[in-house]
Design a protein around this motif. Structure first.
Motif, PDB file in Angstrom:
ATOM      1  N   GLN A 178       0.701  -1.384  -0.109  1.00 28.43           N
ATOM      2  CA  GLN A 178      -0.057  -0.059   0.191  1.00 28.43           C
ATOM      3  C   GLN A 178       0.993   1.260   0.152  1.00 28.43           C
ATOM      4  N   VAL A 179       2.007   1.201   0.608  1.00 26.44           N
ATOM      5  CA  VAL A 179       2.949   2.278   0.698  1.00 26.44           C
ATOM      6  C   VAL A 179       3.287   2.745  -0.533  1.00 26.44           C
ATOM      7  N   LYS A 180       4.064   1.613  -1.209  1.00 26.65           N
ATOM      8  CA  LYS A 180       4.579   1.684  -2.493  1.00 26.65           C
ATOM      9  C   LYS A 180       3.518   2.257  -3.548  1.00 26.65           C
ATOM     10  N   LEU A 181       2.207   1.900  -3.593  1.00 25.89           N
ATOM     11  CA  LEU A 181       1.113   2.089  -4.496  1.00 25.89           C
ATOM     12  C   LEU A 181       0.760   3.694  -3.943  1.00 25.89           C
ATOM     13  N   LEU A 182       0.738   3.933  -2.894  1.00 26.88           N
ATOM     14  CA  LEU A 182       0.372   5.415  -2.587  1.00 26.88           C
ATOM     15  C   LEU A 182       1.207   6.476  -3.307  1.00 26.88           C
ATOM     16  N   ARG A 183       2.577   5.814  -3.151  1.00 28.23           N
ATOM     17  CA  ARG A 183       3.626   6.935  -3.736  1.00 28.23           C
ATOM     18  C   ARG A 183       3.525   6.832  -5.171  1.00 28.23           C
ATOM     19  N   VAL A 184       3.254   5.857  -6.030  1.00 25.54           N
ATOM     20  CA  VAL A 184       3.017   6.036  -7.315  1.00 25.54           C
ATOM     21  C   VAL A 184       1.842   7.097  -7.725  1.00 25.54           C
ATOM     22  N   ILE A 185       0.555   6.589  -6.981  1.00 21.39           N
ATOM     23  CA  ILE A 185      -0.545   7.748  -7.136  1.00 21.39           C
ATOM     24  C   ILE A 185      -0.349   8.863  -6.856  1.00 21.39           C
ATOM     25  N   GLN A 186       0.499   9.241  -6.001  1.00 20.58           N
ATOM     26  CA  GLN A 186       0.587  10.717  -5.572  1.00 20.58           C
ATOM     27  C   GLN A 186       1.627  11.237  -6.451  1.00 20.58           C
ATOM     28  N   ASP A 187       2.646  10.594  -6.768  1.00 21.73           N
ATOM     29  CA  ASP A 187       3.952  11.399  -7.664  1.00 21.73           C
ATOM     30  C   ASP A 187       3.945  11.005  -9.036  1.00 21.73           C
ATOM     31  N   GLY A 188       3.138   9.703  -9.428  1.00 18.31           N
ATOM     32  CA  GLY A 188       3.163   9.551 -10.873  1.00 18.31           C
ATOM     33  C   GLY A 188       4.613   8.598 -11.270  1.00 18.31           C
ATOM     34  N   GLU A 189       5.332   8.189 -10.352  1.00 19.86           N
ATOM     35  CA  GLU A 189       6.394   7.538 -10.600  1.00 19.86           C
ATOM     36  C   GLU A 189       6.583   6.290  -9.856  1.00 19.86           C
ATOM     37  N   VAL A 190       7.271   5.578 -10.579  1.00 24.71           N
ATOM     38  CA  VAL A 190       7.322   4.050 -10.065  1.00 24.71           C
ATOM     39  C   VAL A 190       8.796   3.403 -10.206  1.00 24.71           C
ATOM     40  N   ARG A 191       9.122   2.649  -9.069  1.00 25.17           N
ATOM     41  CA  ARG A 191      10.568   2.279  -8.791  1.00 25.17           C
ATOM     42  C   ARG A 191      10.341   0.951  -8.799  1.00 25.17           C
ATOM     43  N   LYS A 192      11.622   0.371  -9.647  1.00 21.29           N
ATOM     44  CA  LYS A 192      11.243  -1.361  -9.625  1.00 21.29           C
ATOM     45  C   LYS A 192      12.012  -1.637  -8.245  1.00 21.29           C
ATOM     46  N   LEU A 193      11.810  -2.941  -8.045  1.00 20.56           N
ATOM     47  CA  LEU A 193      12.246  -3.462  -6.623  1.00 20.56           C
ATOM     48  C   LEU A 193      13.788  -3.738  -7.124  1.00 20.56           C
ATOM     49  N   GLY A 194      14.473  -3.131  -6.161  1.00 28.13           N
ATOM     50  CA  GLY A 194      16.162  -3.311  -6.420  1.00 28.13           C
ATOM     51  C   GLY A 194      16.649  -2.039  -6.976  1.00 28.13           C
ATOM     52  N   ALA A 195      15.886  -1.222  -7.545  1.00 30.20           N
ATOM     53  CA  ALA A 195      16.410  -0.003  -8.420  1.00 30.20           C
ATOM     54  C   ALA A 195      16.603   1.370  -7.420  1.00 30.20           C
ATOM     55  N   THR A 196      17.144   2.283  -7.805  1.00 28.24           N
ATOM     56  CA  THR A 196      17.833   3.424  -6.973  1.00 28.24           C
ATOM     57  C   THR A 196      16.991   4.460  -7.636  1.00 28.24           C
ATOM     58  N   THR A 197      16.604   4.458  -8.710  1.00 28.85           N
ATOM     59  CA  THR A 197      15.865   5.528  -9.642  1.00 28.85           C
ATOM     60  C   THR A 197      14.412   5.112  -9.932  1.00 28.85           C
ATOM     61  N   SER A 198      13.463   6.246 -10.270  1.00 33.50           N
ATOM     62  CA  SER A 198      12.121   6.183 -10.430  1.00 33.50           C
ATOM     63  C   SER A 198      11.975   6.469 -11.761  1.00 33.50           C
ATOM     64  N   LYS A 199      10.915   6.110 -12.265  1.00 35.06           N
ATOM     65  CA  LYS A 199      10.547   6.399 -13.783  1.00 35.06           C
ATOM     66  C   LYS A 199       8.790   6.983 -13.773  1.00 35.06           C
ATOM     67  N   LYS A 200       8.733   8.107 -14.496  1.00 35.16           N
ATOM     68  CA  LYS A 200       7.523   8.934 -14.910  1.00 35.16           C
ATOM     69  C   LYS A 200       6.523   7.878 -15.194  1.00 35.16           C
ATOM     70  N   VAL A 201       5.323   7.493 -14.933  1.00 32.38           N
ATOM     71  CA  VAL A 201       4.204   6.852 -15.428  1.00 32.38           C
ATOM     72  C   VAL A 201       3.144   7.599 -15.622  1.00 32.38           C
ATOM     73  N   ASN A 202       2.332   7.572 -16.531  1.00 31.75           N
ATOM     74  CA  ASN A 202       1.111   8.157 -16.724  1.00 31.75           C
ATOM     75  C   ASN A 202      -0.190   7.035 -16.780  1.00 31.75           C
ATOM     76  N   VAL A 203      -0.687   6.397 -15.999  1.00 24.70           N
ATOM     77  CA  VAL A 203      -1.676   5.557 -15.615  1.00 24.70           C
ATOM     78  C   VAL A 203      -2.837   5.832 -14.913  1.00 24.70           C
ATOM     79  N   ARG A 204      -3.876   5.851 -15.325  1.00 21.39           N
ATOM     80  CA  ARG A 204      -5.243   5.912 -14.142  1.00 21.39           C
ATOM     81  C   ARG A 204      -5.522   4.583 -13.751  1.00 21.39           C
ATOM     82  N   VAL A 205      -5.466   4.906 -12.387  1.00 20.68           N
ATOM     83  CA  VAL A 205      -5.824   3.523 -11.654  1.00 20.68           C
ATOM     84  C   VAL A 205      -7.340   3.417 -11.095  1.00 20.68           C
ATOM     85  N   ILE A 206      -7.843   2.264 -11.402  1.00 21.26           N
ATOM     86  CA  ILE A 206      -9.372   1.850 -10.850  1.00 21.26           C
ATOM     87  C   ILE A 206      -9.144   0.621 -10.090  1.00 21.26           C
TER      88      ILE A 206
END
Length: 450
Positions: free
Chosen positions: A251-279
């Motif tokens: 839930q913590v990771k999901l909240l970060r994606v919804i708030q910031d529009g960024e996703v970070r892979k497991l084991g990665a140190t950087t994030s990537k911008k994504v434009n996704v609508r969540v239902i």
């Protein structure tokens, strides 16, 4: 062309060539476009008859003060012709230079683009019409005329064109994913991916990997890098079913994606911008889970922006027959069978059953019944024991066990009343009898009046 202007400039010396001027004037006057040529002082050197017809004054088509300010430009102006109709004119102006590169004049070319604009408008209307038809077709996948399902469709229409997070609440088997798909296909993201995942079907680590992706070596068995569903759905829609089963860590990771529009892979140190609508969707009471500290309050408010409630089949019992007939035709076609209808007795059993599994259970039962059916009418014998037992236990008090087999007229009347939600006017029409006759037969059979 430049000779033409030189001739104009030396007209005082009587050196112009009248023949050349007449030839050029004839050519410019006969082409389909309206043409006007003017010198650096905005004196008109030539104006074709069509140009004179469309423009009375120089300022109507000149939008600059100095000839050396002229830059090739294109504008569309609408005027009214002598018949009162609108003309759409494309006005283009270009500079003319002498051999030394000095601005000496300008040429104004005007083209009637009314037909092209009308075709463009028709094309836009056609595209809009096709999209509206697709929208209607998409909503036809959500079957039913009952008030609860119409409320669902209203919600789908309101929210589909927006990017707002949608929260779908409903029991298992009520069609939550179908609603999510309809929202996506009616949205501006309809030509982008729609991906779905059941959050309750995977462990926390596997769900994290599926949603956010992982780098090579980020955990045991991660032999290669993998993108998650958020990256795969970029530009489209991600449907998170049974979000109430998600662990607080995810839930913590999901909240970060919804708030910031960024996703970070497991084991990665950087994030990537994504434009996704969540239902999101769940059959559980998320508010209650928040109180029990099983669901993050901040995430709850993030996903609980716009809610659609999918009703149980019991809440929308008026749609049971329509759904059943739709499923029957679907499975009959798949199985190359001709089954015309569902018998009145079978309809009555379907109406009386409680449907704990909702639409999913109804679909499965109709599929099974279609397989077992050996005639062109679906009969009670084609249903499972649970449906038959429910019918024998819960038959209307007025339909005695000893009457049911021997009194098909009574069963037919009850089935029609059930089908029409006890609307006697509709039932009488369905039974091809007057309302008075129906009322008399109901009284004879001791059927309730409502």
């Amino acid at each position: 062309m430049k000779r033409f202007f030189r001739n104009k400039e030396v007209s005082a010396d009587k050196k112009q060539n009248p023949l050349n001027n007449k030839i050029l004037g004839t050519i410019l006057g006969r082409i389909g476009d309206a043409v006007c040529i003017f010198d650096r002082n905005f004196n008109i050197l030539f104006q074709s008859p069509l140009h004179i017809k469309w423009f009375d004054k120089l300022e109507e088509f000149i939008c600059f003060k100095r000839v050396d300010e002229i830059k090739p430009n294109r504008t569309v102006k609408t005027i009214t012709n002598e018949t009162g109709s609108s003309l759409h004119l494309e006005i283009s102006t270009f500079p003319i230079k002498d051999d030394e590169g000095s601005f000496i004049a300008g040429i104004n070319i005007v083209r009637d683009v009314s037909h092209a604009i009308k075709l463009e408008e028709k094309s836009k209307k056609l595209v809009l019409f096709k999209q509206q038809q697709l929208n209607k077709l998409e909503l036809k996948t959500i079957i039913g005329n009952s008030k609860p399902i119409q409320k669902v469709l209203e919600g789908v229409h309101k929210i589909s064109k927006l990017d707002t997070v949608v929260y779908i609440q409903g029991d298992t088997g009520t069609g939550k994913e179908l609603v999510a798909q309809a929202i996506h296909k009616l949205s501006l993201r309809f030509n982008k991916p729609f991906l779905a995942i059941n959050c309750g079907a995977l462990t926390e680590s596997l769900l994290d990997s599926e949603l956010f992706g992982h780098t090579k070596g980020s955990f045991t068995g991660a032999d290669s890098e993998s993108i998650g569903l958020f990256e795969a759905a970029d530009g489209g829609t991600l449907f998170l079913d049974e979000i109430g089963e998600m662990s607080t860590g995810t839930q913590v990771k999901l909240l970060r994606v919804i708030q910031d529009g960024e996703v970070r892979k497991l084991g990665a140190t950087t994030s990537k911008k994504v434009n996704v609508r969540v239902i999101t969707a769940t059959h559980r009471d998320i508010a209650k889970l928040v109180v029990e500290n099983k669901f993050r309050e901040d995430l709850f408010y993030r996903i609980h922006v716009f809610t659609i409630h999918t009703p149980t089949l019991k809440e929308r019992s008026g749609d049971i027959l329509m759904l059943a007939e739709n499923f029957l035709q679907e499975f009959a076609q798949q199985q190359n069978k001709i089954i015309r209808k569902i018998s009145d007795e079978a309809i009555l059993l379907l109406k009386m059953y409680s449907w704990p599994g909702n639409i999913r259970e109804l679909r499965n039962i109709i599929e099974r019944a279609t397989i077992l059916c050996e005639s062109d009418v679906l009969q009670p014998r084609d249903f499972p024991v649970a449906i038959l037992n429910s019918g024998s236990r819960e038959t209307l008090s007025s339909l005695n066990k000893d009457q049911a087999p021997d009194d098909p007229h009574k069963v037919k009347i009850i089935a029609s009343l059930e089908k029409n939600q006890w609307n006697k006017t509709l039932a009488a029409k369905d039974l091809n009898m007057s309302r008075t006759t129906l009322w008399r037969k109901m009284k004879a059979y001791s059927l309730p009046n409502n």
